[in-house]
Design an enzyme around this catalytic site. Structure first.
Site, PDB file in Angstrom:
ATOM      1  N   SER A  19      -5.983   5.917  -4.174  1.00  0.00           N
ATOM      2  CA  SER A  19      -4.446   5.311  -4.174  1.00  0.00           C
ATOM      3  C   SER A  19      -3.829   5.711  -5.376  1.00  0.00           C
ATOM      4  O   SER A  19      -2.941   5.108  -5.764  1.00  0.00           O
ATOM      5  CB  SER A  19      -4.455   3.976  -4.044  1.00  0.00           C
ATOM      6  N   LEU A  20      -4.249   6.657  -6.359  1.00  0.00           N
ATOM      7  CA  LEU A  20      -3.322   6.984  -7.665  1.00  0.00           C
ATOM      8  C   LEU A  20      -2.239   8.072  -7.385  1.00  0.00           C
ATOM      9  O   LEU A  20      -1.517   7.954  -8.364  1.00  0.00           O
ATOM     10  CB  LEU A  20      -4.533   7.650  -8.792  1.00  0.00           C
ATOM     11  N   ASP A  76       0.087  12.682   3.679  1.00  0.00           N
ATOM     12  CA  ASP A  76       0.530  13.159   2.498  1.00  0.00           C
ATOM     13  C   ASP A  76       1.146  14.453   2.993  1.00  0.00           C
ATOM     14  O   ASP A  76       2.194  14.885   1.941  1.00  0.00           O
ATOM     15  CB  ASP A  76      -0.625  13.602   1.553  1.00  0.00           C
ATOM     16  N   ASP A 153     -17.770  10.234  -4.509  1.00  0.00           N
ATOM     17  CA  ASP A 153     -17.879   9.931  -3.160  1.00  0.00           C
ATOM     18  C   ASP A 153     -18.945  11.118  -2.570  1.00  0.00           C
ATOM     19  O   ASP A 153     -18.676  12.335  -2.592  1.00  0.00           O
ATOM     20  CB  ASP A 153     -16.819  10.317  -2.207  1.00  0.00           C
ATOM     21  N   GLU A 155     -19.089  11.958   0.403  1.00  0.00           N
ATOM     22  CA  GLU A 155     -18.443  12.899   1.366  1.00  0.00           C
ATOM     23  C   GLU A 155     -17.495  14.031   0.514  1.00  0.00           C
ATOM     24  O   GLU A 155     -17.488  15.162   1.303  1.00  0.00           O
ATOM     25  CB  GLU A 155     -17.061  11.980   1.968  1.00  0.00           C
ATOM     26  N   LYS A 192      -7.513   1.707 -21.855  1.00  0.00           N
ATOM     27  CA  LYS A 192      -9.014   2.310 -21.877  1.00  0.00           C
ATOM     28  C   LYS A 192      -8.986   3.491 -21.287  1.00  0.00           C
ATOM     29  O   LYS A 192      -8.727   3.744 -20.139  1.00  0.00           O
ATOM     30  CB  LYS A 192      -9.710   0.871 -21.154  1.00  0.00           C
ATOM     31  N   THR A 196     -11.824   7.101 -17.445  1.00  0.00           N
ATOM     32  CA  THR A 196     -11.610   8.657 -17.437  1.00  0.00           C
ATOM     33  C   THR A 196     -12.601   9.551 -17.740  1.00  0.00           C
ATOM     34  O   THR A 196     -13.012  10.428 -17.134  1.00  0.00           O
ATOM     35  CB  THR A 196     -10.234   8.939 -18.205  1.00  0.00           C
ATOM     36  N   CYS A 386      10.851   7.097  19.519  1.00  0.00           N
ATOM     37  CA  CYS A 386       9.669   7.093  20.481  1.00  0.00           C
ATOM     38  C   CYS A 386       9.503   5.917  21.356  1.00  0.00           C
ATOM     39  O   CYS A 386      10.121   5.634  22.287  1.00  0.00           O
ATOM     40  CB  CYS A 386       8.504   7.485  19.823  1.00  0.00           C
ATOM     41  N   GLY A 388      10.255   3.072  20.795  1.00  0.00           N
ATOM     42  CA  GLY A 388      11.345   2.313  20.516  1.00  0.00           C
ATOM     43  C   GLY A 388      12.541   2.625  21.483  1.00  0.00           C
ATOM     44  O   GLY A 388      13.405   1.898  21.835  1.00  0.00           O
ATOM     45  N   HIS A 513      10.384  12.276  16.940  1.00  0.00           N
ATOM     46  CA  HIS A 513      10.243  11.579  15.804  1.00  0.00           C
ATOM     47  C   HIS A 513      11.069  12.450  14.646  1.00  0.00           C
ATOM     48  O   HIS A 513      10.569  13.037  13.936  1.00  0.00           O
ATOM     49  CB  HIS A 513       8.964  11.583  15.053  1.00  0.00           C
ATOM     50  N   GLU A 515      12.124  11.318  11.853  1.00  0.00           N
ATOM     51  CA  GLU A 515      11.694  11.002  10.513  1.00  0.00           C
ATOM     52  C   GLU A 515      10.851  11.997  10.028  1.00  0.00           C
ATOM     53  O   GLU A 515      10.934  12.220   8.846  1.00  0.00           O
ATOM     54  CB  GLU A 515      11.032   9.524  10.277  1.00  0.00           C
TER      55      GLU A 515
HETATM   56  N1  GLN Z   1       3.131   5.428  23.507  1.00  0.00           N
HETATM   57  C1  GLN Z   1       4.203   5.924  23.690  1.00  0.00           C
HETATM   58  C2  GLN Z   1       3.879   7.248  24.367  1.00  0.00           C
HETATM   59  O1  GLN Z   1       2.708   7.640  24.234  1.00  0.00           O
HETATM   60  C3  GLN Z   1       5.114   6.227  22.490  1.00  0.00           C
HETATM   61  C4  GLN Z   1       4.321   7.199  21.501  1.00  0.00           C
HETATM   62  C5  GLN Z   1       4.918   7.070  20.151  1.00  0.00           C
HETATM   63  O2  GLN Z   1       5.830   6.054  19.985  1.00  0.00           O
HETATM   64  N2  GLN Z   1       4.665   8.196  19.179  1.00  0.00           N
HETATM   65  O3  GLN Z   1       4.744   7.956  25.120  1.00  0.00           O
END
Ligand code: GLN
Length: 536
Positions: A19-20, A76, A153, A155, A192, A196, A386, A388, A513, A515
């Site tokens: 988390s740096l 990321d 790690d 992994e 410190k 590092t 989605c 929502g 989505h 976003e």
């Molecule tokens: N669970 C819902 C679906 O599969 C909505 C998925 C979501 O919000 N990404 O359709």
């Protein structure tokens, strides 16, 4: 600028703790190199055994970011896209699970011709192939590869070994930047450097000498401390760079510019340093971000709100949209399980706008449905993403169309009114990894008077998806007659992508989505319009 004949590789490793902010460092450096005229992409290698984070609970790993080509990836990659304003793809995120899957399927095909299949060379070869694949297309001058996890790690050992081999093969065309922490001890008032030193020693044990050290710190690191780190860690003094805490991640590129990180990197890679660096649009954004004239309170209702990373792209899209509207977006993180019949008015009435977040499963559904009801009845801007959107449809069915117990078949398979139902193509799926409707699809906006049409200012859009359930078309006419209108449709399947209530100030639900497509230089039009309307 003319493309380089040979791609250069920058590896970003992390030491001391997780988390740096390796992702932000990689994004910031890539931004600077891009602003100096180089074409750059960023890749993340994740050392876990899942094939991708698609099946991971958000509490484990934060949001799952979806690319245009439908890869479910580490969050990321969202930062990479938001900083660089360029799409990433499946090739930009590789996990140990995927590496082993490829190697094992080659083994089953007999491709190894009877050899014993081993971590070295077979796993490391596959890792190197996936790193070089991004460079081999001739599209990028520079590939930045972020190695997930912390040096030491178990992994991450095969990844560090692959980096060692690549450095050996590529010579000065590859460098390693190691990000570590320089803690401050308040009792003695000192920074410190020992952690590092130890973490570089660990890297050396694994055969890798870092070229540049970036030190995360809460206090300015003096020249004498930098000299000590340079001497003990065997790097040049200009290669010890501090990354001091800043109020917003979007300032990190400027901090790295102050530290001349981009110049040091270019010199070490043997690349010309062009004097001109164009960060004007980035700086314009920062000016807007840091000088808001108003504040708007947005409720983000979801079931993972304790972990803000679960909604990373939504939170960042709100920051972009706020800057565009010259306002500060104050996100109120509201747990959907905390909302009930007796408190929802009190909790929600303070808000200027409400988002109901994406999600899966029935937990918190009651609170989400009450939220949609409150927004609809009180003319509060509502943005359903989605799940929502599906919640808004269910609420409308129950309370306006009087379909008692209407639901999504995801939440209640026996509902008498399945207004949200499993998509036809999803029926019969038994493997849950990578099988949702994923990635970008076209959507036609069919109502030119809708809020979304005005926001996008066009009729054909492309947005990214991640879902299995959809608006049940059998109910379309009933919804239209009562005032909830499908305004965006997939042209090939007729699937309802966007609903709106025209009698409401701003009530929009999207099956996709948005976003994921919001970047610093291209804030998403729906988020911008949602914030604009929430301000009014
Ligand atoms: N669970 C819902 C679906 O599969 C909505 C998925 C979501 O919000 N990404 O359709």
């Amino acid at each position: 600028m003319k493309k380089l004949s040979d791609t250069r590789y920058i590896f970003v490793t992390g030491g001391v703790t997780s988390s740096l902010g390796k992702g932000i460092l990689a994004s910031s450096l890539a931004k600077l190199l891009q602003s100096r005229g180089y074409s750059v992409t960023i890749q993340k290698l994740d050392p876990y055994i899942n094939i991708d984070p698609g099946t991971l609970n958000p509490y484990e790993h934060g949001e799952c970011f979806v690319t245009e080509d439908g890869a479910e990836t580490d969050l990321d990659l969202g930062h990479y896209e938001r900083f660089l304003n360029e799409a990433t793809s499946q090739a930009n995120n590789v996990t140990t699970g995927r590496i082993y899957q490829s190697v094992i399927s080659k083994e089953r095909k007999g491709d190894y011709l009877g050899k014993t299949v081993q971590i070295i060379p077979h796993i490391t070869d596959e890792i190197k192939r996936r790193i070089k694949m991004l460079g081999s297309k001739g599209k990028y001058d520079i590939v930045v590869t972020e190695i997930g996890g912390t040096v030491g790690d178990i992994e991450s050992l095969p990844y560090i070994e692959s980096v060692r081999q690549l450095k050996w093969e590529l010579g000065s065309k590859a460098i390693v930047i190691h990000l570590t922490l320089v803690p401050y001890l308040a009792a003695t008032g000192e920074l410190k450097t020992k952690p590092t030193q130890h973490s570089v020693k660990q890297l050396l044990e694994e055969g890798v000498q870092p070229d540049i050290l970036v030190l995360r710190t809460e206090h300015n690191i003096e020249a004498s401390v930098r000299e000590k780190v340079a001497l003990f860690c065997n790097v040049s003094i200009d290669a010890v760079v501090q990354s001091i805490n800043v109020p917003t991640i979007y300032e990190v590129p400027l901090k790295m510019l102050d530290e001349k990180l981009d110049i040091t990197v270019l010199k070490k890679l043997g690349l010309p340093v062009h004097d001109k660096i164009d960060l004007s649009s980035w700086n314009d954004f920062l000016t807007r971000l840091k000088n808001p004239t108003k504040t708007v309170e947005i409720g983000l209702v979801g079931k993972y709100v304790e972990l803000h990373d679960a909604y990373k792209s939504i939170a960042e899209a709100l920051i972009h949209a706020g800057a565009e509207n010259r306002c500060k977006v104050d996100i109120k993180w509201i747990h959907s399980e905390d909302i009930n019949n007796s408190n929802y008015t009190e909790i929600l009435s303070k808000l200027n706008g409400i988002i109901v977040a994406p999600g899966f499963g029935h937990r918190g559904m009651k609170g989400k449905i009450l939220t949609a009801k409150f927004a609809r009845e009180n003319n509060v801007p509502y943005f359903g993403i989605c799940l929502g959107m599906q919640v808004a449809v269910i609420e409308f069915a129950r309370n306006v169309l009087k379909m008692e117990d209407a639901d999504s078949t995801e939440m209640s398979p026996k509902t008498p009114y399945p207004v949200i139902d499993l998509m036809e193509q999803q029926k019969g799926i038994t493997d849950y990894g990578g099988t949702m409707r994923l990635g970008a699809y076209e959507c036609r906006i069919i109502e030119s008077e809708s809020n979304v049409c005005k926001a996008y200012n066009k009729l054909t859009i492309h947005e990214r998806h991640r879902h299995r359930y959809e608006f049940n078309d059998a109910y379309r006419e009933k919804f239209i007659a009562a005032g909830m209108i499908p305004v965006g449709i997939n042209p090939d399947t007729d699937l309802v992508e966007i609903i709106e209530i025209p009698n409401h100030r701003w009530f929009v639900g999207v099956q996709f989505h948005p976003e994921y497509r919001s970047t610093v230089l291209n804030p998403h039009p729906l988020f911008v319009d949602f914030i604009k309307n929430s301000l009014e």
